[in-house]
Design a protein around this motif. Structure first.
Motif, PDB file in Angstrom:
ATOM      1  N   ALA A  21      -8.402  15.363 -22.489  1.00 36.89           N
ATOM      2  CA  ALA A  21      -7.540  14.546 -21.675  1.00 36.89           C
ATOM      3  C   ALA A  21      -8.373  13.247 -21.179  1.00 36.89           C
ATOM      4  N   TRP A  22      -9.563  13.384 -21.018  1.00 39.48           N
ATOM      5  CA  TRP A  22     -10.308  11.999 -20.766  1.00 39.48           C
ATOM      6  C   TRP A  22      -9.957  10.915 -21.335  1.00 39.48           C
ATOM      7  N   PRO A  23      -9.790  10.538 -22.524  1.00 44.58           N
ATOM      8  CA  PRO A  23      -9.373   9.426 -23.231  1.00 44.58           C
ATOM      9  C   PRO A  23      -8.117   8.837 -22.575  1.00 44.58           C
ATOM     10  N   HIS A  24      -7.255   9.711 -22.458  1.00 43.19           N
ATOM     11  CA  HIS A  24      -5.812   9.182 -21.876  1.00 43.19           C
ATOM     12  C   HIS A  24      -5.830   8.899 -20.514  1.00 43.19           C
ATOM     13  N   GLN A  25      -6.748   9.555 -19.685  1.00 44.74           N
ATOM     14  CA  GLN A  25      -6.863   9.239 -18.261  1.00 44.74           C
ATOM     15  C   GLN A  25      -7.573   7.939 -17.996  1.00 44.74           C
ATOM     16  N   VAL A  26      -8.667   7.869 -18.873  1.00 48.87           N
ATOM     17  CA  VAL A  26      -9.508   6.239 -18.810  1.00 48.87           C
ATOM     18  C   VAL A  26      -8.554   4.986 -19.081  1.00 48.87           C
ATOM     19  N   ASP A  27      -7.584   5.306 -20.192  1.00 51.63           N
ATOM     20  CA  ASP A  27      -6.707   4.364 -20.495  1.00 51.63           C
ATOM     21  C   ASP A  27      -5.736   3.893 -19.484  1.00 51.63           C
ATOM     22  N   ASN A  28      -5.126   5.290 -18.853  1.00 54.23           N
ATOM     23  CA  ASN A  28      -4.248   5.358 -17.876  1.00 54.23           C
ATOM     24  C   ASN A  28      -4.539   4.419 -16.603  1.00 54.23           C
ATOM     25  N   VAL A  29      -5.627   4.882 -16.178  1.00 54.12           N
ATOM     26  CA  VAL A  29      -6.429   4.463 -15.183  1.00 54.12           C
ATOM     27  C   VAL A  29      -6.794   2.737 -15.444  1.00 54.12           C
ATOM     28  N   ARG A  30      -7.084   2.601 -16.636  1.00 50.56           N
ATOM     29  CA  ARG A  30      -7.476   0.994 -16.706  1.00 50.56           C
ATOM     30  C   ARG A  30      -6.113   0.081 -16.716  1.00 50.56           C
ATOM     31  N   ARG A  31      -5.140   0.564 -17.403  1.00 52.04           N
ATOM     32  CA  ARG A  31      -3.887   0.088 -17.491  1.00 52.04           C
ATOM     33  C   ARG A  31      -3.122  -0.162 -16.211  1.00 52.04           C
ATOM     34  N   THR A  32      -3.034   0.987 -15.296  1.00 51.45           N
ATOM     35  CA  THR A  32      -2.046   1.094 -14.277  1.00 51.45           C
ATOM     36  C   THR A  32      -3.079   0.558 -12.791  1.00 51.45           C
ATOM     37  N   VAL A  33      -4.278   0.590 -12.824  1.00 44.82           N
ATOM     38  CA  VAL A  33      -5.047  -0.042 -11.822  1.00 44.82           C
ATOM     39  C   VAL A  33      -6.024  -1.085 -12.081  1.00 44.82           C
ATOM     40  N   LEU A  34      -7.034  -0.766 -12.714  1.00 48.29           N
ATOM     41  CA  LEU A  34      -8.324  -1.536 -13.105  1.00 48.29           C
ATOM     42  C   LEU A  34      -7.831  -2.769 -13.738  1.00 48.29           C
ATOM     43  N   ASP A  35      -6.918  -2.983 -14.579  1.00 48.96           N
ATOM     44  CA  ASP A  35      -6.639  -4.298 -15.295  1.00 48.96           C
ATOM     45  C   ASP A  35      -5.980  -5.197 -14.320  1.00 48.96           C
ATOM     46  N   HIS A  36      -5.821  -4.787 -13.125  1.00 52.18           N
ATOM     47  CA  HIS A  36      -4.775  -5.668 -11.986  1.00 52.18           C
ATOM     48  C   HIS A  36      -5.922  -5.963 -11.038  1.00 52.18           C
ATOM     49  N   VAL A  37      -7.078  -5.692 -11.080  1.00 53.60           N
ATOM     50  CA  VAL A  37      -7.984  -5.978  -9.986  1.00 53.60           C
ATOM     51  C   VAL A  37      -9.304  -6.735 -10.571  1.00 53.60           C
ATOM     52  N   ASP A  38      -9.476  -7.792 -10.074  1.00 54.85           N
ATOM     53  CA  ASP A  38     -10.667  -8.607 -10.675  1.00 54.85           C
ATOM     54  C   ASP A  38     -12.097  -8.060 -10.138  1.00 54.85           C
ATOM     55  N   GLU A  39     -12.686  -7.859 -11.152  1.00 53.33           N
ATOM     56  CA  GLU A  39     -14.028  -7.053 -10.987  1.00 53.33           C
ATOM     57  C   GLU A  39     -14.862  -7.610 -10.015  1.00 53.33           C
ATOM     58  N   ALA A  40     -14.816  -8.991  -9.455  1.00 51.93           N
ATOM     59  CA  ALA A  40     -15.528  -9.460  -8.246  1.00 51.93           C
ATOM     60  C   ALA A  40     -15.089  -8.800  -6.886  1.00 51.93           C
ATOM     61  N   PHE A  45       0.693  -0.996  -0.149  1.00 53.31           N
ATOM     62  CA  PHE A  45       0.063  -0.043   0.036  1.00 53.31           C
ATOM     63  C   PHE A  45       0.614   1.289  -0.190  1.00 53.31           C
ATOM     64  N   ALA A  46       1.840   1.317   0.839  1.00 51.60           N
ATOM     65  CA  ALA A  46       2.947   2.385   0.675  1.00 51.60           C
ATOM     66  C   ALA A  46       3.373   2.647  -0.582  1.00 51.60           C
ATOM     67  N   ARG A  47       3.990   1.731  -1.097  1.00 48.27           N
ATOM     68  CA  ARG A  47       4.385   1.801  -2.531  1.00 48.27           C
ATOM     69  C   ARG A  47       3.452   2.511  -3.525  1.00 48.27           C
ATOM     70  N   ILE A  48       2.193   1.925  -3.683  1.00 44.86           N
ATOM     71  CA  ILE A  48       1.209   2.295  -4.361  1.00 44.86           C
ATOM     72  C   ILE A  48       1.101   4.027  -3.930  1.00 44.86           C
ATOM     73  N   LEU A  49       1.053   4.428  -2.910  1.00 39.84           N
ATOM     74  CA  LEU A  49       0.901   5.751  -2.473  1.00 39.84           C
ATOM     75  C   LEU A  49       1.910   6.555  -3.065  1.00 39.84           C
ATOM     76  N   ASN A  50       3.026   6.234  -3.131  1.00 36.20           N
ATOM     77  CA  ASN A  50       4.147   6.692  -3.637  1.00 36.20           C
ATOM     78  C   ASN A  50       4.688   6.879  -5.234  1.00 36.20           C
ATOM     79  N   VAL A  51       4.355   5.618  -5.871  1.00 34.53           N
ATOM     80  CA  VAL A  51       4.590   5.290  -7.071  1.00 34.53           C
ATOM     81  C   VAL A  51       3.144   5.735  -8.107  1.00 34.53           C
ATOM     82  N   LEU A  52       2.023   5.278  -7.662  1.00 33.73           N
ATOM     83  CA  LEU A  52       0.966   5.434  -8.523  1.00 33.73           C
ATOM     84  C   LEU A  52       0.613   7.089  -8.898  1.00 33.73           C
ATOM     85  N   PRO A  53       0.724   8.082  -7.852  1.00 32.62           N
ATOM     86  CA  PRO A  53       0.454   9.339  -8.293  1.00 32.62           C
ATOM     87  C   PRO A  53       1.509   9.717  -9.184  1.00 32.62           C
TER      88      PRO A  53
END
Length: 148
Positions: free
Chosen positions: A114-133, A18-26
């Motif tokens: 900027a929206w399409p870039h943000q959506v792609d960014n969020v999907r690649r960096t976060v959502l693609d790594h989380v199971d929808e469940a 979690f601490a790593r995400i706090l530093n790296v993700l932003p």
């Protein structure tokens, strides 16, 4: 103060991740947005928050709460957005000592670009790594952590 309870190995592993995400993700989100859309992550969050708050806009403290930055930092951010014509300041009709910020057409144009870039960014960096469940539990947990 009582001696704190040591973290268990699974707690320590969770905290370190979690601490790593706090530093790296932003940084990752910010660099990607600046590179592809010429907008910083705080600018994007501020403009999208003001877009959501149309037509009344937000006071600085309300915007700061949505952006997750201090009121003084958001005030400086807003100054830049006002200078670029993407945000307007209006006297607060409920409190003559303060003002409200509203997004302008130029701000809407910038956020829409900027929206399409943000959506792609969020999907690649976060959502693609989380199971929808896991979305509901993770969302609830993160909101508890920040007091929402």
């Amino acid at each position: 103060m009582d001696t704190p309870r040591a973290l268990t190995p699974p707690e320590e592993e969770l905290w370190r991740a979690f601490a790593r995400i706090l530093n790296v993700l932003p940084r990752v989100i910010d660099v990607e947005l600046q590179t592809k859309a010429n907008i910083t992550a705080p600018e994007y969050t501020a403009l999208s928050s003001l877009g959501d708050a149309r037509p009344d806009g937000l006071r600085i403290n309300e915007l700061a709460a949505r952006v997750g930055l201090s009121a003084s930092r958001v005030s400086r951010l807003a100054d830049g957005l006002v200078r670029r014509g993407e945000v307007a300041r209006h006297q607060d009709p409920d409190d003559a000592r303060g003002y409200r910020l509203t997004i302008t057409d130029a701000g809407l144009t910038r956020i829409e670009a900027a929206w399409p870039h943000q959506v792609d960014n969020v999907r690649r960096t976060v959502l693609d790594h989380v199971d929808e469940a896991d979305y509901e539990v993770l969302t609830r947990t993160l909101r508890k952590i920040v007091g929402d």
